[in-house]
Write a protein that holds these residues in place. Structure first.
Motif, PDB file in Angstrom:
ATOM      1  N   VAL A 583       0.896  -1.318  -0.013  1.00 38.64           N
ATOM      2  CA  VAL A 583      -0.008  -0.157   0.185  1.00 38.64           C
ATOM      3  C   VAL A 583       0.930   1.242  -0.168  1.00 38.64           C
ATOM      4  CG1 VAL A 583      -1.766   1.335   1.116  1.00 38.64           C
ATOM      5  CG2 VAL A 583      -1.944  -1.071   0.947  1.00 38.64           C
ATOM      6  N   PRO A 584       0.706   2.233  -1.001  1.00 40.30           N
ATOM      7  CA  PRO A 584       1.367   3.228  -1.035  1.00 40.30           C
ATOM      8  C   PRO A 584       1.395   4.230   0.356  1.00 40.30           C
ATOM      9  CG  PRO A 584       0.111   3.206  -3.001  1.00 40.30           C
ATOM     10  CD  PRO A 584      -0.324   2.200  -2.159  1.00 40.30           C
ATOM     11  N   ARG A 697      -5.215   3.735   8.808  1.00 41.12           N
ATOM     12  CA  ARG A 697      -6.118   4.211   8.096  1.00 41.12           C
ATOM     13  C   ARG A 697      -6.021   4.194   6.471  1.00 41.12           C
ATOM     14  NH1 ARG A 697      -5.988   7.807  12.841  1.00 41.12           N
ATOM     15  NH2 ARG A 697      -4.628   9.209  11.629  1.00 41.12           N
ATOM     16  N   ASP A 698      -4.655   4.435   6.263  1.00 45.49           N
ATOM     17  CA  ASP A 698      -4.121   4.548   4.991  1.00 45.49           C
ATOM     18  C   ASP A 698      -4.479   3.127   4.229  1.00 45.49           C
ATOM     19  OD1 ASP A 698      -3.317   7.213   5.119  1.00 45.49           O
ATOM     20  OD2 ASP A 698      -1.203   6.735   5.159  1.00 45.49           O
ATOM     21  N   VAL A 699      -4.136   1.970   4.928  1.00 45.02           N
ATOM     22  CA  VAL A 699      -4.360   0.910   4.194  1.00 45.02           C
ATOM     23  C   VAL A 699      -5.787   0.500   4.174  1.00 45.02           C
ATOM     24  CG1 VAL A 699      -3.924  -1.701   4.778  1.00 45.02           C
ATOM     25  CG2 VAL A 699      -1.996  -0.095   5.294  1.00 45.02           C
ATOM     26  N   GLU A 700      -6.493   0.714   5.235  1.00 42.01           N
ATOM     27  CA  GLU A 700      -7.992   0.403   5.039  1.00 42.01           C
ATOM     28  C   GLU A 700      -8.774   1.352   4.130  1.00 42.01           C
ATOM     29  OE1 GLU A 700      -9.558   1.342   8.905  1.00 42.01           O
ATOM     30  OE2 GLU A 700      -8.614  -0.590   9.878  1.00 42.01           O
ATOM     31  N   ALA A 701      -8.343   2.715   3.776  1.00 39.41           N
ATOM     32  CA  ALA A 701      -8.899   3.450   2.699  1.00 39.41           C
ATOM     33  C   ALA A 701      -8.461   2.737   1.285  1.00 39.41           C
ATOM     34  CB  ALA A 701      -8.324   4.781   3.004  1.00 39.41           C
ATOM     35  N   LYS A 705     -10.908   1.072  -1.387  1.00 42.32           N
ATOM     36  CA  LYS A 705     -11.148   1.767  -2.829  1.00 42.32           C
ATOM     37  C   LYS A 705     -10.622   0.699  -3.744  1.00 42.32           C
ATOM     38  CE  LYS A 705      -9.261   5.573  -5.702  1.00 42.32           C
ATOM     39  NZ  LYS A 705      -8.265   6.440  -5.599  1.00 42.32           N
ATOM     40  N   HIS A 706      -9.655  -0.068  -3.727  1.00 42.33           N
ATOM     41  CA  HIS A 706      -9.400  -1.159  -4.515  1.00 42.33           C
ATOM     42  C   HIS A 706      -9.799  -2.482  -4.312  1.00 42.33           C
ATOM     43  CE1 HIS A 706      -6.438   2.207  -4.846  1.00 42.33           C
ATOM     44  NE2 HIS A 706      -6.073   2.033  -6.194  1.00 42.33           N
ATOM     45  N   GLY A 707     -10.485  -2.871  -3.452  1.00 40.15           N
ATOM     46  CA  GLY A 707     -11.017  -4.089  -2.991  1.00 40.15           C
ATOM     47  C   GLY A 707     -10.410  -4.855  -2.093  1.00 40.15           C
ATOM     48  N   GLY A 708     -10.754  -6.102  -1.508  1.00 37.42           N
ATOM     49  CA  GLY A 708     -10.167  -6.782  -0.425  1.00 37.42           C
ATOM     50  C   GLY A 708     -10.430  -6.088   0.744  1.00 37.42           C
ATOM     51  N   GLY A 709     -10.228  -7.085   1.600  1.00 40.41           N
ATOM     52  CA  GLY A 709     -10.414  -6.769   3.100  1.00 40.41           C
ATOM     53  C   GLY A 709      -9.489  -5.854   3.821  1.00 40.41           C
ATOM     54  N   SER A 710      -9.816  -5.510   5.131  1.00 41.53           N
ATOM     55  CA  SER A 710      -8.835  -4.587   5.856  1.00 41.53           C
ATOM     56  C   SER A 710      -7.567  -5.213   6.062  1.00 41.53           C
ATOM     57  CB  SER A 710      -9.580  -4.260   6.983  1.00 41.53           C
ATOM     58  OG  SER A 710      -9.563  -5.375   7.828  1.00 41.53           O
ATOM     59  N   GLY A 711      -6.521  -4.231   6.225  1.00 40.86           N
ATOM     60  CA  GLY A 711      -5.087  -4.808   6.403  1.00 40.86           C
ATOM     61  C   GLY A 711      -5.202  -5.817   7.344  1.00 40.86           C
ATOM     62  N   SER A 712      -4.312  -6.917   7.525  1.00 42.44           N
ATOM     63  CA  SER A 712      -4.598  -7.981   8.539  1.00 42.44           C
ATOM     64  C   SER A 712      -2.936  -7.881   9.158  1.00 42.44           C
ATOM     65  CB  SER A 712      -4.462  -9.270   7.912  1.00 42.44           C
ATOM     66  OG  SER A 712      -3.385  -9.626   6.878  1.00 42.44           O
ATOM     67  N   GLY A 713      -1.978  -7.263   8.824  1.00 42.00           N
ATOM     68  CA  GLY A 713      -0.574  -7.362   9.379  1.00 42.00           C
ATOM     69  C   GLY A 713      -0.328  -6.125  10.401  1.00 42.00           C
TER      70      GLY A 713
END
Length: 721
Positions: A583-584, A697-701, A705-713
């Protein structure tokens, strides 16, 4: 002193039933004398008539000890100890600390035993010698002695102190002596002549040390033992006298009776079970290979354990009696001792008196922090090195084989004839120690001087070693080698990790390895370096006595430099998952990461400053103690040790102790008053938490936007590159 600690001193043991009659020459006093537990009966042993065997008078602690005694230490009087340590100055400088210690002693024992005046009040001779002895280690049997000026007063103090600690005293009067026991304890107080002894004995020990001391015959005591008199006869009455029977101690604590532990082989057991189960040939072959490897590992560990046992046995075999004395002087402590060795003892075989003086101490530059020099029998030294290597899982044969394989150098055939047996080694401080990471070795100097029997062959061998290392490094082009050697103007330049470059060469009959480029030429010409002016000249002289077999010096500041470890880095410890790492990083996160980096730098700066301050403080604490230094000379069947503690500054041990404690108090107060560390870490933790939250917040956003679940790590606030 805590109550349990005081109890060790005050509590006494019931080790013999009261109805038991003591052995001759001590006889119990005649009838009607029992029951007195508050005063001293007539004749020093209670009342009553009847014939008794009188006890011979005693005037020395050793006259109360059996000849089998393993260790005896005798020290100067309370007044002399107070003078040596500068008690009055310490009390004046640290009144609060002293008052606390004295208060605990008064509470537990009823008297301040740190004050010679109070010690005198309880009947102890403040000008009389004190001591301790270990009669046996297994089971433990020992005694502590003081000389008395008023036995009756000391007896009353003993009763008061024991009762203060809830003890129940029973007095056993004897002819000219008395044993004071405490029920359900394993200690006792013995009053005999001008001495009082606190004796301690394990419950499973045979005999009764209290009765042995109370009824000791001075003519059959340790004091009249021929070996004891031989060991201690020339030492006089120093401030500290120690006698040690090393052979007796080794007989009790040595591991020659150790039974080797049985080692199993799980793979072979599993192989047998697999065969019964009819498993596949592939599985059986795999287990067979594992079983063979386990057998090899077990054999290797067995060889290591055997070598370790042999090494320990050789270290102690043939060691006899030892005695040494220490006396306080304005320059520190002066020591002299003698250790007996049989012909088969390792040190008797290994060491040789040097024909002349060691060259390195004179030629050395820099402040000596660690120095060793001596002369050994080369064959014995290499055999000992081989045994040590075996205890580490290697051997001299393996090292030789590797050298032969690498460069055709036969260690056994080529090295031994080159060596004379004389050597010197030194670590120096060449400036101020730098605590910055990567700079620790900048001021640390190293010097090795190996004296040669054949300099020309040694020079040729060094040439071959240099070419061998160069050739080996050439096989690994593109990678930086750990060890390099290149030819220079006066020999070779050796580069090793975390050390300054080392100059290696043959100069006259010296093989020299040193950070000091000029050392070899000074050794060859006999010129002097500046070590004598930068360190203690007396300590350096004591470590290099002409004709000695071994000499050594250790500066306590070198010990101080190794006491503190570098603080841990405050760098990140959490790691992002591979998915989250894709994630950028947003502009907001980079701002938070910059805050983290700023907070981390502040923590690192505070830690570095504190580390430097602690290094400076520990240096001031240990520096007054100067250096331990001395030399060993072979004389007949003994090694004679001469040297001592050479303190810095004035007033000997008292001055060093006062200066050291003052520095310790300043360092303690500085750390206690340093309130910057906690806020710096709090700021870093808060910044990291803000960065983690922003990154999450960046990862979840991004995933939303691009699909997929929330960040897991877990995420880590990595500063932008």
């Amino acid at each position: 002193m805590s109550r349990p600690t005081a109890a060790v001193v005050a509590s006494l043991a019931l080790a013999l039933s009261l109805g038991c009659s003591p052995r001759k020459p001590v006889a119990p006093t005649g009838g009607g004398g029992g029951g007195d537990t508050t005063g001293v009966g007539g004749g020093g042993g209670g009342g009553g008539g009847g014939d008794v065997t009188p006890l011979a008078p005693v005037s020395r602690i050793a006259e109360l000890l059996p000849p089998r005694t393993m260790l005896m230490m005798e020290v100067a009087s309370p007044n002399r100890i107070a003078e040596i340590i500068g008690r009055d100055a310490l009390v004046k400088q640290f009144p609060t600390h002293y008052a606390k210690l004295a208060g605990e002693l008064v509470e537990n024992l009823g008297s301040d035993l740190l004050d010679p005046a109070r010690i005198k009040d309880i009947g102890v001779d403040v000008d009389g010698r004190m001591g301790m002895a270990v009669v046996s280690l297994e089971p433990l049997t020992m005694a502590f002695f003081v000389r008395l000026s008023d036995p009756a007063r000391f007896r009353q103090f003993t009763f008061d102190a024991i009762r203060r600690n809830k003890g129940d005293v029973v007095a056993v009067p004897m002819a000219g002596a008395e044993v004071l026991r405490v029920k359900d304890e394993r200690s006792a107080i013995v009053l005999r002549g001008p001495f009082a002894a606190l004796v301690v004995q394990d419950r499973d020990a045979k005999g009764d040390i209290a009765l042995d001391v109370a009824g000791a015959d001075p003519h059959a005591s340790l004091a009249n033992d021929r070996e004891f008199r031989k060991a201690t006869g020339a030492l006089g009455s120093p401030d500290w006298l120690t006698y040690l029977d090393a052979a007796a101690i080794w007989a009790q604590v040595g591991d020659e009776r150790e039974t080797p532990a049985e080692t199993g082989n799980w793979a072979r057991d599993e192989l047998a079970a697999a065969k019964q189960r009819g498993e596949s040939p592939q599985r059986l072959a795999e287990l067979e290979a594992q079983a063979k490897q386990v057998d090899l590992d077990n054999a290797r560990w067995a060889r290591r354990r055997a070598a370790e046992r042999t090494l320990r046995e050789r270290m102690f075999t043939g060691v006899g009696k030892a005695a040494w004395s220490v006396s306080a002087k304005p320059t520190g402590l002066v020591a002299e001792g003698r250790i007996e060795y049989a012909d088969e003892a390792l040190f008797a075989l290994l060491f040789r008196n040097r024909a002349g003086e060691s060259s390195l101490p004179k030629a050395l530059s820099g402040r000596p922090m660690w120095l060793m020099n001596g002369t050994v029998d080369v064959a014995q030294a290499l055999d000992f090195a081989d045994l040590w290597l075996q205890s580490e899982g290697a051997s001299m044969a393996e090292v030789s084989a590797e050298l032969v394989k690498a460069g055709g150098i036969d260690l056994a055939a080529e090295l031994r004839p080159l060596l004379s047996g004389s050597y010197s080694f030194a670590v120096t401080l060449d400036g101020k120690f730098d605590t910055r990471p990567g700079h620790e070795a900048d001021a640390i100097g190293l010097a090795v001087d190996v004296e040669l029997a054949d300099a020309s062959k040694a020079d040729a061998l060094l040439e071959r070693v240099g070419k061998m290392i160069t050739a080996e490094n050439g096989k690994h082009k593109g990678s930086k080698p750990e060890l390099t050697m290149r030819k220079g103007k006066d020999g070779w330049l050796l580069s090793v990790p975390k050390l300054r470059p080392l100059h290696v060469g043959v100069f006259g009959h010296h093989l020299v390895i040193a950070t000091d480029a000029g050392l070899g030429k000074r050794l060859q010409s006999g010129a002097a370096g500046d070590a004598k002016g930068k360190g203690s000249a007396s300590a350096l002289a004591a470590a290099s006595i002409v004709g000695s077999a071994f000499g050594g010096l250790l500066d306590f500041e070198l010990v101080g430099l190794t006491m503190l470890g570098r603080p841990f880095s405050s760098g990140p410890v959490e790691i992002e998952s591979p998915e989250d790492a894709k994630v950028p990083k947003s502009k907001a996160y980079k701002a938070r990461a910059a805050e983290v980096e700023k907070a981390r730098k502040r923590v690192d700066a505070v830690q570095a400053e504190r580390f430097q301050r602690e290094m400076d403080a520990i240096g001031k604490v240990v520096s007054p103690w100067g250096s331990l230094a001395g030399s060993v000379v072979e004389e007949g069947d003994s090694m004679v040790v001469r040297g001592g503690l050479f303190v810095r500054g004035r007033n000997g041990v008292a001055g060093a102790l006062l200066e050291s404690l003052e520095a310790l108090q300043v360092a303690t107060d500085d750390n206690r008053n340093d309130d910057r560390m906690a806020p710096a870490f709090d700021e870093l933790n808060a910044a990291e938490q803000r960065a983690r939250e922003q990154r999450q917040r960046d990862v979840e956003a991004w995933r939303k936007k691009h699909g997929g679940g929330s960040g897991s790590g877990a995420v880590v606030p990595v500063p932008p590159q």
